[in-house]
Write a protein that holds these residues in place. Structure first.
Motif, PDB file in Angstrom:
ATOM      1  N   GLU A  53      19.313 -17.951  93.840  1.00  0.00           N
ATOM      2  CA  GLU A  53      20.027 -19.211  93.666  1.00  0.00           C
ATOM      3  C   GLU A  53      21.459 -19.003  94.125  1.00  0.00           C
ATOM      4  N   ARG A  55      24.332 -21.459  93.979  1.00  0.00           N
ATOM      5  CA  ARG A  55      24.723 -22.807  93.565  1.00  0.00           C
ATOM      6  C   ARG A  55      26.094 -22.797  92.925  1.00  0.00           C
ATOM      7  N   ASP A  86      11.514 -20.158  85.918  1.00  0.00           N
ATOM      8  CA  ASP A  86      11.842 -21.578  85.793  1.00  0.00           C
ATOM      9  C   ASP A  86      12.996 -21.857  84.833  1.00  0.00           C
ATOM     10  N   ASN A  87      13.348 -20.891  83.970  1.00  0.00           N
ATOM     11  CA  ASN A  87      14.315 -21.186  82.911  1.00  0.00           C
ATOM     12  C   ASN A  87      15.561 -20.311  82.871  1.00  0.00           C
ATOM     13  N   CYS A  90      18.881 -21.596  84.723  1.00  0.00           N
ATOM     14  CA  CYS A  90      19.454 -22.785  84.065  1.00  0.00           C
ATOM     15  C   CYS A  90      20.126 -22.404  82.750  1.00  0.00           C
ATOM     16  N   ASN A  91      19.477 -21.519  81.981  1.00  0.00           N
ATOM     17  CA  ASN A  91      20.078 -21.073  80.729  1.00  0.00           C
ATOM     18  C   ASN A  91      21.364 -20.301  81.000  1.00  0.00           C
ATOM     19  N   LYS A  93      23.375 -20.580  83.583  1.00  0.00           N
ATOM     20  CA  LYS A  93      24.402 -21.510  84.063  1.00  0.00           C
ATOM     21  C   LYS A  93      25.063 -22.253  82.898  1.00  0.00           C
ATOM     22  N   SER A  94      24.293 -22.534  81.845  1.00  0.00           N
ATOM     23  CA  SER A  94      24.868 -23.244  80.696  1.00  0.00           C
ATOM     24  C   SER A  94      25.819 -22.365  79.881  1.00  0.00           C
ATOM     25  N   THR A 114      16.020 -17.632  76.771  1.00  0.00           N
ATOM     26  CA  THR A 114      14.774 -17.746  77.532  1.00  0.00           C
ATOM     27  C   THR A 114      13.621 -17.105  76.773  1.00  0.00           C
TER      28      THR A 114
END
Length: 158
Positions: A53, A55, A86-87, A90-91, A93-94, A114
């Protein structure tokens, strides 16, 4: 050399290309340079996952982009490694903070969240998918941000 083991049947989608037991993503450009990925499947079911990723990490103002690499080695089935794939990002990044010295702590928090969510999913699906309780994955990640490389390995996924 690898292609001689099976007949090519190339199928591509947004995640990469599949050619028999070979999955690959051709050379591409990201914030910190070029990359490519390849996975050779060892058995009938691909239990492993990988991702790259590049981003925006909007909470890091001095360098709004970072590169995240994750490689998951699934065991006993693909469910755990797919869930991580999949997770985890995102976790992560938060949790990312502006203090780059805390990136590894942010990644640790993302791993813990996660894992907790995966275990919760296993508990919820126990009556219909009891085999999920016997799958697992280890995960190696790398994160490049603000010129700092953080590497972490998590081997606790069940």
């Amino acid at each position: 050399m690898v292609k001689s083991c099976w007949k090519p049947s190339i199928e591509c989608d947004s995640r990469g290309c599949h050619d028999g037991l070979l999955w690959y993503k051709d050379l591409g450009q990201h914030v910190y340079g070029d990359f490519s990925m390849a996975v050779i499947q060892a058995n009938g079911l691909l239990e492993d996952q990988s991702q790259l990723e590049s981003r925006s990490l909007s909470s890091i103002r001095s360098d709004p982009y970072g590169t995240f690499i994750g490689v998951c080695d699934g065991h006993g089935g693909p469910e755990a490694s797919r869930f991580i794939n999949d997770n985890l990002f995102c976790n992560f990044k938060s949790y990312v903070s502006e203090n780059q010295d805390k990136l590894i702590n942010d990644l640790r928090k993302a791993f813990l969240e996660t894992e907790d969510k995966f275990l919760s999913l296993v508990r919820k699906q126990w009556s219909v998918k009891p085999q999920m309780a016997s799958v697992g994955s280890c995960c190696l990640t790398g994160m490049i941000c603000n010129g700092l490389l953080c590497i972490a390995c998590w081997i606790k996924f069940y």
